[in-house]
Motif scaffolding. Sequence first.
Motif, PDB file in Angstrom:
ATOM      1  N   GLU A 172      38.835  62.428  -8.598  1.00 31.61           N
ATOM      2  CA  GLU A 172      38.913  63.093  -7.306  1.00 31.61           C
ATOM      3  C   GLU A 172      39.597  62.178  -6.282  1.00 31.61           C
ATOM      4  N   ARG A 173      39.408  60.872  -6.444  1.00 32.26           N
ATOM      5  CA  ARG A 173      40.095  59.929  -5.546  1.00 32.26           C
ATOM      6  C   ARG A 173      41.607  60.003  -5.765  1.00 32.26           C
ATOM      7  N   LEU A 174      42.020  60.154  -7.031  1.00 31.36           N
ATOM      8  CA  LEU A 174      43.446  60.362  -7.302  1.00 31.36           C
ATOM      9  C   LEU A 174      43.935  61.641  -6.648  1.00 31.36           C
ATOM     10  N   LYS A 175      43.113  62.688  -6.701  1.00 31.04           N
ATOM     11  CA  LYS A 175      43.482  63.971  -6.089  1.00 31.04           C
ATOM     12  C   LYS A 175      43.736  63.808  -4.597  1.00 31.04           C
ATOM     13  N   PHE A 176      42.841  63.103  -3.905  1.00 27.76           N
ATOM     14  CA  PHE A 176      43.026  62.918  -2.466  1.00 27.76           C
ATOM     15  C   PHE A 176      44.262  62.070  -2.174  1.00 27.76           C
ATOM     16  N   MET A 177      44.546  61.109  -3.042  1.00 28.37           N
ATOM     17  CA  MET A 177      45.757  60.315  -2.861  1.00 28.37           C
ATOM     18  C   MET A 177      46.994  61.196  -3.006  1.00 28.37           C
ATOM     19  N   ALA A 178      46.958  62.110  -3.976  1.00 24.28           N
ATOM     20  CA  ALA A 178      48.079  63.035  -4.176  1.00 24.28           C
ATOM     21  C   ALA A 178      48.204  63.996  -3.001  1.00 24.28           C
TER      22      ALA A 178
ATOM     23  N   ARG B  37      49.011  50.071  -1.927  1.00 21.92           N
ATOM     24  CA  ARG B  37      48.288  48.850  -2.299  1.00 21.92           C
ATOM     25  C   ARG B  37      46.977  49.202  -2.991  1.00 21.92           C
ATOM     26  N   HIS B  38      46.281  50.204  -2.458  1.00 17.52           N
ATOM     27  CA  HIS B  38      45.000  50.596  -3.054  1.00 17.52           C
ATOM     28  C   HIS B  38      45.208  51.213  -4.437  1.00 17.52           C
ATOM     29  N   PHE B  39      46.258  52.000  -4.585  1.00 18.35           N
ATOM     30  CA  PHE B  39      46.511  52.599  -5.900  1.00 18.35           C
ATOM     31  C   PHE B  39      46.801  51.512  -6.936  1.00 18.35           C
ATOM     32  N   GLU B  40      47.655  50.557  -6.577  1.00 19.71           N
ATOM     33  CA  GLU B  40      48.047  49.530  -7.545  1.00 19.71           C
ATOM     34  C   GLU B  40      46.918  48.548  -7.836  1.00 19.71           C
ATOM     35  N   GLN B  41      46.200  48.143  -6.799  1.00 22.02           N
ATOM     36  CA  GLN B  41      45.234  47.063  -6.956  1.00 22.02           C
ATOM     37  C   GLN B  41      43.823  47.543  -7.287  1.00 22.02           C
ATOM     38  N   ALA B  42      43.511  48.789  -6.955  1.00 25.35           N
ATOM     39  CA  ALA B  42      42.144  49.273  -7.177  1.00 25.35           C
ATOM     40  C   ALA B  42      42.083  50.420  -8.184  1.00 25.35           C
ATOM     41  N   LEU B  43      42.841  51.486  -7.922  1.00 23.50           N
ATOM     42  CA  LEU B  43      42.679  52.672  -8.757  1.00 23.50           C
ATOM     43  C   LEU B  43      43.236  52.493 -10.160  1.00 23.50           C
ATOM     44  N   ARG B  44      44.396  51.868 -10.308  1.00 30.69           N
ATOM     45  CA  ARG B  44      44.944  51.676 -11.661  1.00 30.69           C
ATOM     46  C   ARG B  44      44.008  50.832 -12.536  1.00 30.69           C
TER      47      ARG B  44
ATOM     48  N   VAL C 181      42.031  55.172 -19.177  1.00 31.41           N
ATOM     49  CA  VAL C 181      43.205  55.897 -18.685  1.00 31.41           C
ATOM     50  C   VAL C 181      44.227  54.850 -18.247  1.00 31.41           C
ATOM     51  N   TYR C 182      45.332  54.780 -18.974  1.00 28.03           N
ATOM     52  CA  TYR C 182      46.313  53.714 -18.743  1.00 28.03           C
ATOM     53  C   TYR C 182      47.636  54.306 -18.284  1.00 28.03           C
ATOM     54  N   LEU C 183      48.025  53.947 -17.072  1.00 31.34           N
ATOM     55  CA  LEU C 183      49.364  54.247 -16.585  1.00 31.34           C
ATOM     56  C   LEU C 183      50.123  52.928 -16.618  1.00 31.34           C
ATOM     57  N   LEU C 184      50.940  52.739 -17.661  1.00 32.90           N
ATOM     58  CA  LEU C 184      51.561  51.451 -17.935  1.00 32.90           C
ATOM     59  C   LEU C 184      52.958  51.365 -17.344  1.00 32.90           C
ATOM     60  N   ASP C 185      53.371  50.146 -17.065  1.00 31.97           N
ATOM     61  CA  ASP C 185      54.765  49.881 -16.752  1.00 31.97           C
ATOM     62  C   ASP C 185      55.510  49.622 -18.059  1.00 31.97           C
ATOM     63  N   TYR C 186      56.775  50.002 -18.084  1.00 30.25           N
ATOM     64  CA  TYR C 186      57.560  49.896 -19.320  1.00 30.25           C
ATOM     65  C   TYR C 186      57.612  48.458 -19.823  1.00 30.25           C
ATOM     66  N   ILE C 187      57.695  47.500 -18.932  1.00 30.46           N
ATOM     67  CA  ILE C 187      57.822  46.098 -19.348  1.00 30.46           C
ATOM     68  C   ILE C 187      56.569  45.601 -20.070  1.00 30.46           C
ATOM     69  N   ASP C 188      55.454  46.338 -19.944  1.00 28.98           N
ATOM     70  CA  ASP C 188      54.206  45.918 -20.593  1.00 28.98           C
ATOM     71  C   ASP C 188      54.026  46.547 -21.971  1.00 28.98           C
ATOM     72  N   LEU C 189      54.978  47.357 -22.420  1.00 28.09           N
ATOM     73  CA  LEU C 189      54.848  48.043 -23.712  1.00 28.09           C
ATOM     74  C   LEU C 189      55.169  47.095 -24.863  1.00 28.09           C
ATOM     75  N   ASN C 190      54.526  47.369 -26.005  1.00 32.25           N
ATOM     76  CA  ASN C 190      54.878  46.610 -27.207  1.00 32.25           C
ATOM     77  C   ASN C 190      56.085  47.263 -27.879  1.00 32.25           C
ATOM     78  N   GLN C 191      56.586  46.633 -28.923  1.00 31.82           N
ATOM     79  CA  GLN C 191      57.808  47.104 -29.565  1.00 31.82           C
ATOM     80  C   GLN C 191      57.644  48.490 -30.162  1.00 31.82           C
ATOM     81  N   GLU C 192      56.490  48.769 -30.724  1.00 29.77           N
ATOM     82  CA  GLU C 192      56.266  50.076 -31.350  1.00 29.77           C
ATOM     83  C   GLU C 192      56.292  51.187 -30.298  1.00 29.77           C
TER      84      GLU C 192
END
Length: 718
Positions: free
Chosen positions: A52-58, A113-120, A128-139
Amino acid sequence: MTRRKKVVTVKEAPTEINLTEPQYYFNREISWLEFNNRVLHEAFDPRTPLLERLKFMAIFSSNLDEYFMVRVAALKEQVAAKVTRRSADGCTAQEQLELIGQRLRPMVAQQHRHFEQALRPQLAAKGVYLLDYIDLNQEQRRYLQTYFDEQIFPVLTPLAIDPGHPFPYISNLSLNLAVVIKDPANGEELFARVKVPRILPRFLPLPEDLRLQQKDVPAVWTAVPLEQVIAHNLESLFPGLTILEYYPFRITRDGDLEVAEDEADDLLLAIEQELRKRRFGGTIVRLEVHASMPEVVREMLRQEMDLGENDVYEVEGLLCLSDLFALTGLPLPELKDPVWRSALPPRLRRTIEGSSSLEIEDDFFAIIRKQDLMLHHPYESFSNTVQRFLTQAAHDPDVLAIKTTLYRTSGDSPIVDALITAAENGKQVSVLVELKARFDEENNINWARKLENVGVHVVYGLVGLKTHTKVMLVVRREEGRIRRYVHIGTGNYNPKTARLYTDIGLLSCRDELGADLTELFNYLTGYSRQQTYRKLLVAPVNLRDRMLALIHRESEHARNGLHARIVAKMNALVDPRMIVALYEASQAGVKVDLIVRGMCCLRPQLPGISENIRVVSIVGRFLEHSRILYFHNHGNEEVFIGSADWMTRNLDRRVEAVVPIDDPTIAKDLQEILGILLADNRQAWDLQADGHYIQRRPAVGVIEQSSQRTLMEMARQQ
């Protein structure tokens, strides 16, 4: 002997206060930003479930998009046209634009700042993982490479920008990549734009076997932002060239329509033409860029888009957080509000014979003939009340005619389906479809055509006025006479928003209301110049004058030493004349409680001006949308509901309907609702004299009272 001169003391006349001075008003644009800040706070509040916190952010981001498309665009037009008119608080359009930037930039920075540092991180802790591409493994990268080649690459269109390729058109609210490229053949640096396609998911989920796993937490969902997948595969778009850098950016355009109604031969066609212009877009009013974008690239974009520095918003992290709505659909009920199933009003229930089960009472007309019926959505069901009432009317052989207004309705509207059924069953059906309902114009055009195709009489409203009222009239033959049934409400005939917005509706067959609605529809569909109504307060006819008279009456009671009180719930309070009347009421001694969800330009608690006025805003799970008005009237209490806020546009430039509640039981129920809202210490915010809002918190040992939870529990216990 010297005679003394007699000294005469002259009392100075009290200085009359000019209540229209700018110092007594908040700026409406900043007041709206403060409302959106209260929305954002729900994304910060740990008492709010995580999704619901994500919903309010959206919602915060989505609200801002519309704010720039409409309000900021209008201010920029005023600046361009050199309009000198000032707002009620004394600001020019340019000054308001500067105030918006000053207030909004720290707010947006706080959001990201709150989304990156707290909610993620909190989402990751729940699998629930929202990853950055640079953090992906080769597979994982190999999977996304294949996905890019098969699903993304075919729909991308890179656009070069150079003397031979002018700056491309960039669509409204589109997410883009600014790409800097080097030609190894001659060392020349080139620039291109790649649009991130909307037809693909913003967040690309990885298959279950590739989800990120933590030793104690099973991964529920793992995804990567689409723009990052594109960015890391740009070589496919520019073969033989070297990708030097890329930077996400997003633009917002003027989204308001300009229709010269009095010059349009066909309003529907005129609005369709304006909608086509909107798709191509008006002027650009905002540029959002990633914080990593260098000055040279930012300056090039800014100049090509003819924007000032104040129009550029720098973002750390992901752009367009309104796309977080997608995550709220994840199958994690423990991270959401408990599912709410709207209750059925007690008078519409009956026990099945020989069973403890309940079923819905079939005959709405019989129920309404006994007594007026109040509906409170979403605590009480819309589909089993308003929608069912209309469906019954559509099939009832004794119903002769149905008339209603449609301002906004859902894309798969059962309301429209019922109206079509009524027309097919031979009823006389008339519908006023408001084509100018902002951002619902296209939807309403489609419904208008569908209704016309089955013989419904469709009208598009009055020139120069939006029809915002929410009314329905059903004409029925009963025992040799005609009886008229009415529904008058505060909310749209929209089953979807009826589950999300709090609204009040009245079902009645009182003769005076039926006669008033008949004349109101004649006013809307014909050439009536109706100036008086028996019960209804109608804008722009008599609503403003009647509201002012009710406020002045309370002031007069207070001046005569009598108890005087006003409680008014609405979405916005902006109109200067209404504010002056409330100031005068406060000075006379009237106790005024205002429940204003959004914009409020009145300054409460000013000594000598508004010390008797309290303003509270409630922001919670449901959008507070109902309008309820209470006047004590020396014990002869009067209560009203209706569609109008106290804004100049509602009182003077829209068709609105407000109805007095004559049923004493319903009037008491509405007073109880107002009391519950005023006692809220969970979702309520108190407006201070300096414009800041302070959220109420229960004191130690005091039970937390959420008005919305209380009303849900009351509906459940009925």
